[in-house]
Design a protein around this motif. Structure first.
Motif, mmCIF file in Angstrom:
data_model
loop_
_atom_site.group_PDB
_atom_site.id
_atom_site.type_symbol
_atom_site.label_atom_id
_atom_site.label_comp_id
_atom_site.label_asym_id
_atom_site.label_seq_id
_atom_site.Cartn_x
_atom_site.Cartn_y
_atom_site.Cartn_z
ATOM 1 N N ALA A 150 -52.412 8.396 61.534
ATOM 2 C CA ALA A 150 -52.715 9.001 60.235
ATOM 3 C C ALA A 150 -54.188 9.365 60.091
ATOM 4 O O ALA A 150 -54.650 9.626 58.982
ATOM 5 C CB ALA A 150 -52.315 8.033 59.127
ATOM 6 N N GLU A 157 -49.077 10.112 54.197
ATOM 7 C CA GLU A 157 -49.818 10.944 53.255
ATOM 8 C C GLU A 157 -50.980 10.120 52.742
ATOM 9 O O GLU A 157 -50.808 8.958 52.372
ATOM 10 C CB GLU A 157 -48.944 11.372 52.077
ATOM 11 C CG GLU A 157 -47.848 12.344 52.443
ATOM 12 C CD GLU A 157 -47.007 12.765 51.245
ATOM 13 O OE1 GLU A 157 -47.341 12.391 50.095
ATOM 14 O OE2 GLU A 157 -46.013 13.457 51.464
ATOM 15 N N THR A 184 -58.945 14.010 55.742
ATOM 16 C CA THR A 184 -58.929 15.053 54.714
ATOM 17 C C THR A 184 -59.372 14.515 53.353
ATOM 18 O O THR A 184 -59.822 15.302 52.514
ATOM 19 C CB THR A 184 -57.523 15.681 54.543
ATOM 20 O OG1 THR A 184 -56.601 14.690 54.114
ATOM 21 C CG2 THR A 184 -57.058 16.342 55.824
ATOM 22 N N ASP A 218 -55.853 12.077 60.927
ATOM 23 C CA ASP A 218 -56.076 13.433 60.406
ATOM 24 C C ASP A 218 -55.906 13.491 58.895
ATOM 25 O O ASP A 218 -56.721 14.086 58.195
ATOM 26 C CB ASP A 218 -55.136 14.441 61.082
ATOM 27 C CG ASP A 218 -55.487 14.671 62.550
ATOM 28 O OD1 ASP A 218 -56.626 14.342 62.935
ATOM 29 O OD2 ASP A 218 -54.617 15.173 63.284
ATOM 30 N N VAL A 219 -54.857 12.844 58.369
ATOM 31 C CA VAL A 219 -54.644 12.890 56.921
ATOM 32 C C VAL A 219 -55.686 12.056 56.186
ATOM 33 O O VAL A 219 -56.102 12.409 55.078
ATOM 34 C CB VAL A 219 -53.207 12.477 56.496
ATOM 35 C CG1 VAL A 219 -52.196 13.474 57.002
ATOM 36 C CG2 VAL A 219 -52.869 11.077 56.933
#
Length: 181
Positions: free
Chosen positions: A173, A15, A179, A175-176
């Motif tokens: 990670a 995350e 964001t 892609d996260v």
């Protein structure tokens, strides 16, 4: 221009969260911020980069001491965020070696990141403010900080440009991370 993000490993994967470092003054503050991102004491990575000048990785695993890697200590030393990471321990100094004598500071006009390569002493080191000791050009810290996560020491040391993106991609990670960019 700086970019800083927290990557917290959870049982569902990574995350990411954008983080503001304006209130962070010490490595301890940064570690506390990272620990807040993971209530289960999972691994948290703080990734910091200043354009193409330098990047840093701070790894916090629960209540353990943070592990730090900085790609270019001399470049980071000219940055307020980099100074947070460049602890006496990381640079191999005794605590308090920094020197608080303002008269001893070498304020030669290069404090804002300008090069002083034209001057004598181009030996690849910068004098640390007031200490008379050098801050090395090049990497410092724990280059094996991401080994168990799939980024070897060799890979970490060879990164440049968008190193934060390269690290996130290697961790699965990206892609996260994108964001929060």
């Amino acid at each position: 221009m700086y970019f800083a993000a927290l990557l917290a490993r959870t049982e569902d994967g990574w995350e990411a969260s954008d983080t503001e470092l304006d209130d962070v003054e010490t490595l301890s503050d940064l570690a506390d911020l990272a620990r807040e991102a993971s209530p289960d004491e999972d691994t948290v990575l703080v990734l910091i980069e200043q354009e193409d000048a330098w990047f840093g990785v701070v790894r916090v695993d629960g209540e353990e001491d943070p592990r730090i890697y900085v790609s270019d200590a001399a470049a980071a030393a000219r940055s307020s965020y980099g100074e947070i990471l460049l602890t006496d321990e990381l640079l191999g100094r005794e605590p308090g070696d920094e020197g608080d004598d303002l008269d001893a500071l070498d304020l030669d006009g290069t404090e804002d990141g300008e090069s002083d390569d034209d001057e004598e002493g181009g030996d690849g080191t910068d004098a640390a403010a007031g200490s008379g000791e050098a801050v090395p050009h090049g990497p410092v810290g724990d280059a094996e900080v991401l080994d168990d996560l799939g980024v070897s020491e060799k890979e970490l040391r060879s990164m440049s440009g968008d190193a934060v993106g390269e690290i996130a991609e290697a961790l699965g990670a990206l892609d996260v991370l994108e964001t929060v960019r």
